[in-house]
Every structure is written in C-alpha cells, then in structure tokens.
Design an enzyme around this catalytic site. Structure first.
Site, PDB file in Angstrom:
ATOM      1  N   GLU A  78     -79.341 -90.251  -6.160  1.00  0.00           N
ATOM      2  CA  GLU A  78     -77.739 -90.395  -6.421  1.00  0.00           C
ATOM      3  C   GLU A  78     -76.876 -89.958  -5.130  1.00  0.00           C
ATOM      4  OE1 GLU A  78     -75.493 -91.554  -7.955  1.00  0.00           O
ATOM      5  OE2 GLU A  78     -75.182 -90.656  -9.795  1.00  0.00           O
ATOM      6  N   ASP A  79     -75.616 -90.503  -5.285  1.00  0.00           N
ATOM      7  CA  ASP A  79     -74.772 -90.169  -4.414  1.00  0.00           C
ATOM      8  C   ASP A  79     -74.146 -88.547  -4.421  1.00  0.00           C
ATOM      9  OD1 ASP A  79     -73.337 -90.576  -6.571  1.00  0.00           O
ATOM     10  OD2 ASP A  79     -71.956 -92.365  -5.632  1.00  0.00           O
TER      11      ASP A  79
ATOM     12  N   ASP B  11     -71.435 -84.258 -10.073  1.00  0.00           N
ATOM     13  CA  ASP B  11     -69.947 -83.767 -10.183  1.00  0.00           C
ATOM     14  C   ASP B  11     -70.258 -82.922 -11.407  1.00  0.00           C
ATOM     15  OD1 ASP B  11     -67.237 -83.224  -9.953  1.00  0.00           O
ATOM     16  OD2 ASP B  11     -66.938 -85.028 -11.051  1.00  0.00           O
TER      17      ASP B  11
ATOM     18  N   PHE C 109     -62.022 -84.578  -3.833  1.00  0.00           N
ATOM     19  CA  PHE C 109     -62.720 -85.951  -4.051  1.00  0.00           C
ATOM     20  C   PHE C 109     -62.957 -86.487  -2.655  1.00  0.00           C
ATOM     21  CE2 PHE C 109     -62.558 -90.509  -4.944  1.00  0.00           C
ATOM     22  CZ  PHE C 109     -62.972 -90.575  -6.123  1.00  0.00           C
TER      23      PHE C 109
ATOM     24  N   ARG D 264     -66.435 -97.256   0.290  1.00  0.00           N
ATOM     25  CA  ARG D 264     -67.898 -97.087  -0.037  1.00  0.00           C
ATOM     26  C   ARG D 264     -68.774 -97.430   1.791  1.00  0.00           C
ATOM     27  NH1 ARG D 264     -69.230 -97.072  -5.203  1.00  0.00           N
ATOM     28  NH2 ARG D 264     -68.133 -98.258  -6.343  1.00  0.00           N
TER      29      ARG D 264
HETATM   30  P1  IMP Z   1     -70.769 -86.741 -13.277  1.00  0.00           P
HETATM   31  O1  IMP Z   1     -71.386 -87.472 -14.396  1.00  0.00           O
HETATM   32  O2  IMP Z   1     -69.675 -86.101 -13.384  1.00  0.00           O
HETATM   33  O3  IMP Z   1     -71.783 -85.894 -12.390  1.00  0.00           O
HETATM   34  O4  IMP Z   1     -70.346 -87.939 -12.404  1.00  0.00           O
HETATM   35  C1  IMP Z   1     -70.915 -88.262 -11.305  1.00  0.00           C
HETATM   36  C2  IMP Z   1     -70.308 -89.366 -10.752  1.00  0.00           C
HETATM   37  O5  IMP Z   1     -68.816 -89.548 -10.827  1.00  0.00           O
HETATM   38  C3  IMP Z   1     -70.889 -89.960  -9.382  1.00  0.00           C
HETATM   39  O6  IMP Z   1     -72.089 -90.708  -9.479  1.00  0.00           O
HETATM   40  C4  IMP Z   1     -69.728 -90.834  -8.757  1.00  0.00           C
HETATM   41  O7  IMP Z   1     -69.706 -92.201  -9.197  1.00  0.00           O
HETATM   42  C5  IMP Z   1     -68.472 -90.186  -9.365  1.00  0.00           C
HETATM   43  N1  IMP Z   1     -67.724 -89.159  -8.525  1.00  0.00           N
HETATM   44  C6  IMP Z   1     -67.838 -87.951  -8.566  1.00  0.00           C
HETATM   45  N2  IMP Z   1     -67.095 -87.261  -7.802  1.00  0.00           N
HETATM   46  C7  IMP Z   1     -66.901 -88.014  -6.984  1.00  0.00           C
HETATM   47  C8  IMP Z   1     -65.809 -87.938  -5.683  1.00  0.00           C
HETATM   48  O8  IMP Z   1     -65.651 -87.051  -4.968  1.00  0.00           O
HETATM   49  N3  IMP Z   1     -66.043 -88.940  -4.968  1.00  0.00           N
HETATM   50  C9  IMP Z   1     -66.159 -90.615  -5.675  1.00  0.00           C
HETATM   51  N4  IMP Z   1     -67.060 -90.659  -6.865  1.00  0.00           N
HETATM   52  C10 IMP Z   1     -67.399 -89.655  -7.414  1.00  0.00           C
HETATM   53 MG    MG Z   2     -72.644 -92.451  -8.985  1.00  0.00          MG
END
Ligand code: IMP
Ligand code: MG
Length: 175
Positions: free
Chosen positions: A97-98, A101, A150, A163
């Site tokens: 995963e990237d 959050d 962010f 990206r």
């Molecule tokens: P989570 O379900 O809140 O953990 O969300 C994770 C997803 O939110 C990641 O896979 C990203 O697609 C997006 N995301 C969360 N933080 C960022 C950020 O700082 N930049 C860009 N995308 C983010």
């Molecule tokens: Mg993602």
C-alpha cells in the site's frame, strides 16, 4: 488558487529505504514465494520499485477499493472496485500500500483477504501517518512514518494529480 509542492522525502531517500525493506522482506520469505497484492492506484509505484529489488520469486495481483460515502465511512466499510484476478488460498500474500491514514481501508482489506485463506498474510506500506489512526491495523513493514500532512508523489495523488512525482511532497495551497 495554486499549489506548491514541498519535498518531504527525496527520491534518493525513498530508493535507499525500499532497498532496505526489500532485503528484510526477501529474508523473511527466503525459500518461499511471495504474492504481492498491490492496492490501486497509489500502491503501484511502490509495488514496482519493491518487486524489482526482491530476491525471492514474486507474483503480483491488483485490487482497487474505495470508501463508501461519508455516511458510512466511520463504519470502515469500503467498496471493492476491482477484485483480484486470482485466488490467494495457500499463498504467502504481502499487501503493498502507499499510505495508511485512518486505517479503515486496510483494516477492511486485510479482513477480506484473510477470509480467502492465504498461507500467510502481511502488510507493507511506504508511508504511515500513525497520528491519524482510527482503526488499529497491524503493519509489518513501514517505509517512513510521517507527520499528519497531506502528501503526494510516488503514487499518491491530490485530485488525481502528482502521482508521477519521483519524491514525496507536501501540498501547500497558495492563495
Ligand atoms: P485510510 O483508509 O484512511 O487509511 O486511507 C488510506 C487511503 O487514503 C490511502 O490509500 C490514500 O489513497 C488516501 N490518503 C490518505 N492520506 C493521504 C495523503 O496524504 N495523500 C494522498 N492520499 C492519501
Ligand atoms: Mg491507497
């Protein structure tokens, strides 16, 4: 309004860290194969860079998930946009995963994949924002823990842009 991107983690730092992670992961799976499950779209850049540096046999599949509308977001329910092409039963699955959050997406995804009976299931992320966690997720390999800002680049987008940046940057909005 326009945006300025401030470099947070340089391309050199990212590549150095990915190599370290690849060594650690290759050591862990030594003598076995690893099946990478890359989370679209953001995880793709990291997946490729990591895969190139792994020394164990690798196969790759992709999955795309998205959060439902805001109403249900707190429930952690996410929608599968694109499922895996192949079954993962009996495989050593490493989710790539990237960024993690709130943890909602990955918490759902790991549960979903676990129910398909892989031989093993682990999680690898390039970035982690631990301060933002709402749902606990066990992360096995983390590239960088970053502050609550962010970020874009290396697969991460701001409204589908940036990206392709080869580094991780912070989006700063300018009036
Ligand atoms: P989570 O379900 O809140 O953990 O969300 C994770 C997803 O939110 C990641 O896979 C990203 O697609 C997006 N995301 C969360 N933080 C960022 C950020 O700082 N930049 C860009 N995308 C983010
Ligand atoms: Mg993602």
């Amino acid at each position: 309004m326009s945006e300025n991107i401030r470099v947070l983690i340089s391309e050199e730092e990212i590549e150095k860290r990915i190599l370290e992670m690849a060594k650690e992961i290759s050591e862990f799976y030594k003598g076995e194969e690893v099946h990478l499950v890359s989370v679209l779209k953001g995880g793709v850049f990291f997946t490729c860079e990591l895969a190139k540096r792994l020394t164990v046999p690798v196969s790759i599949d992709f999955m795309s998930v998205s959060s439902y509308g805001n109403d249900t977001k707190s429930s952690g329910v996410v929608k599968v946009i694109k499922d895996l092409d192949e079954a993962i039963e009996g495989k050593n699955v490493l989710v790539v995963e990237d960024i993690i959050d709130s943890g909602r997406t990955l918490s759902y995804l790991m549960g979903n994949l676990k129910s398909r009976k892989p031989k093993s299931l682990h999680l690898c992320t390039l970035l982690d924002k631990p301060e933002r966690r709402v749902i606990d997720v066990q992360v096995d390999y983390t590239g960088f823990a970053i502050p609550d800002e962010f970020v874009v680049g290396y697969g991460l987008d701001y409204m589908q842009h940036y990206r392709n940046l080869p580094y991780i940057g912070v989006v700063e909005l300018e009036a």
